[in-house]
Design a protein around this motif. Structure first.
Motif, mmCIF file in Angstrom:
data_model
loop_
_atom_site.group_PDB
_atom_site.id
_atom_site.type_symbol
_atom_site.label_atom_id
_atom_site.label_comp_id
_atom_site.label_asym_id
_atom_site.label_seq_id
_atom_site.Cartn_x
_atom_site.Cartn_y
_atom_site.Cartn_z
ATOM 1 N N PRO A 20 1.003 -1.111 0.541
ATOM 2 C CA PRO A 20 -0.370 -0.170 0.237
ATOM 3 C C PRO A 20 1.036 0.895 -0.100
ATOM 4 O O PRO A 20 1.616 1.160 0.037
ATOM 5 C CB PRO A 20 -0.943 -0.567 1.211
ATOM 6 N N LYS A 21 0.042 2.685 -0.291
ATOM 7 C CA LYS A 21 0.633 3.604 -0.031
ATOM 8 C C LYS A 21 1.116 3.993 0.735
ATOM 9 O O LYS A 21 0.536 3.917 1.617
ATOM 10 C CB LYS A 21 0.174 4.455 -1.050
ATOM 11 N N ILE A 22 1.761 4.599 1.415
ATOM 12 C CA ILE A 22 2.720 5.121 2.555
ATOM 13 C C ILE A 22 2.692 6.704 3.046
ATOM 14 O O ILE A 22 3.766 6.828 2.029
ATOM 15 C CB ILE A 22 4.333 4.430 2.888
ATOM 16 N N TYR A 23 1.952 7.292 3.518
ATOM 17 C CA TYR A 23 1.546 8.731 3.307
ATOM 18 C C TYR A 23 2.709 9.659 4.290
ATOM 19 O O TYR A 23 2.582 9.308 5.977
ATOM 20 C CB TYR A 23 0.244 9.099 3.635
ATOM 21 N N HIS A 71 4.128 7.003 -1.752
ATOM 22 C CA HIS A 71 4.216 5.960 -2.431
ATOM 23 C C HIS A 71 3.980 4.453 -1.754
ATOM 24 O O HIS A 71 4.109 5.149 -0.348
ATOM 25 C CB HIS A 71 5.707 6.936 -3.336
ATOM 26 N N ASN A 72 5.099 3.575 -2.566
ATOM 27 C CA ASN A 72 4.814 2.180 -1.457
ATOM 28 C C ASN A 72 6.218 2.087 -0.923
ATOM 29 O O ASN A 72 6.930 2.890 -1.766
ATOM 30 C CB ASN A 72 4.361 1.422 -2.076
ATOM 31 N N ILE A 73 6.669 1.134 -0.034
ATOM 32 C CA ILE A 73 7.548 1.610 0.056
ATOM 33 C C ILE A 73 8.810 0.845 -0.226
ATOM 34 O O ILE A 73 10.126 1.200 -0.104
ATOM 35 C CB ILE A 73 7.888 -0.106 1.815
ATOM 36 N N LEU A 74 8.834 0.004 -1.442
ATOM 37 C CA LEU A 74 9.720 0.379 -2.321
ATOM 38 C C LEU A 74 10.364 0.971 -3.044
ATOM 39 O O LEU A 74 11.289 0.877 -3.700
ATOM 40 C CB LEU A 74 8.772 -1.475 -3.254
ATOM 41 N N VAL A 75 9.000 2.086 -3.408
ATOM 42 C CA VAL A 75 9.380 3.284 -3.959
ATOM 43 C C VAL A 75 10.685 3.682 -3.122
ATOM 44 O O VAL A 75 11.119 4.024 -3.216
ATOM 45 C CB VAL A 75 8.385 3.933 -4.727
#
Length: 310
Positions: free
Chosen positions: A128-131, A148-152
């Motif tokens: 999921p996206k992390i704000y 964005h998500n954690i891998l980004v």
């Protein structure tokens, strides 16, 4: 209409999706940078990405663990990297040809495993996206950079880490020395083979993570040949960036923005043939290779096998 491309909403969407799409480029290109800086050219990046994408997706689908999928991709990438390191360092095979062989193996194996173990297109609930608190609430800026998500986030964080390791640590000095003059490095007690094994395995892990970022963080699906040449673009980005992490970041953003642009062109229904839009990233790849290869100098020992006493 073409004018729709210049609306604030579309511009923010292009940049935001461009940042997300840069993720697999960054993982694969940074890993390939370490490999090439030590003197090993790995053209099997695409195959490693495909295997990493499948491993991550399969574990996430069957066991419901996204981080388990990431671990599976890391293990698969390490195995492929180890195999590539053995072929290039111990068997002294032509690195370009062997890399293409690994690419074809990864392409065929990922297709076979998909057909036998999954069989049909399925989806997973990806990361999921992390704000980021407060920062993600900034109009425009928050959506572009902090949603964005954690891998980004990890991919972009690895850029300064890679720069620091290559330029400010003993390990980085050894990698650069092995890639420039392996005989001199060997005479000073640096294990050329060990350094090259490390960088090629690390490159395999990073390529597999790039594939995982596609299948369980960006697209949340696995399809046959889903990378569609992305691994080869990642190799081109190493040349474009002059074997420097910051240059590679700039190149990755350039390519991903072009890719994002062509996606938005299709979404908005702008009267440009879809075939031309799809070709844009690949045309840019050719132009980049023509320009960059004539203006930058790579590691002196790149693609040259090392044997003591040569």
């Amino acid at each position: 209409m073409i004018s729709d491309l210049f609306s604030t909403t579309v511009i923010i969407g292009i940049i935001s999706s461009g940042i997300r799409l840069a993720t697999p480029y960054l993982y694969a290109s940074l890993g390939e940078t370490f490999s090439q800086r030590s003197g090993v050219l790995n053209l099997g990046v695409e195959g490693q990405m495909l295997m990493g994408a499948f491993a991550a997706f399969y574990v996430a689908l069957k066991f419901g663990s996204l981080w388990g999928g990431v671990l599976a991709a890391i293990l698969v990438g390490a195995v492929f990297g180890l195999a590539m390191a053995f072929v290039s360092n111990n068997l002294h095979a032509a690195q370009g040809i062997s890399g293409i062989g690994f690419y074809l193996f990864g392409l065929g194996m990922s297709n076979l495993l998909f057909q036998k173990m999954i069989g049909t297109v399925e989806t997973v609930q990806g990361f999921p996206k992390i704000y980021i608190p407060f920062l993600s609430d900034i109009p425009g800026i928050g959506e572009i950079f902090f949603s964005h998500n954690i891998l980004v986030y990890i991919a972009f964080f690895l850029v300064p880490v890679a720069w620091f390791v290559l330029n400010k640590t003993t390990l980085g000095l050894k990698i650069r020395a092995v890639g420039e003059n392996p005989d001199a490095a060997d005479s000073l007690g640096v294990s050329v083979i060990r350094v090259r094994y490390f960088t090629v395995i690390f490159g395999g892990v990073m390529s597999a993570l790039g594939g995982a970022s596609l299948s369980i963080a960006l697209l949340n699906v696995f399809q046959q040949n889903m990378t569609s040449g992305l691994g080869f673009i990642a190799v081109a980005l190493v040349y474009f960036g002059g074997w420097r992490p910051w240059g590679i970041l700039g190149g990755a953003l350039l390519f991903s923005m072009v890719n994002s642009l062509q996606l938005w062109i299709q979404v908005l229904g702008i009267p440009i043939p879809s075939e031309i839009a799809l070709m844009m990233p690949y045309i840019l790849t050719i132009l980049v290779l023509v320009v960059s290869t004539s203006k930058v100098r790579g590691p002196s020992a790149l693609s040259k096998p090392f044997e003591r006493g040569d």
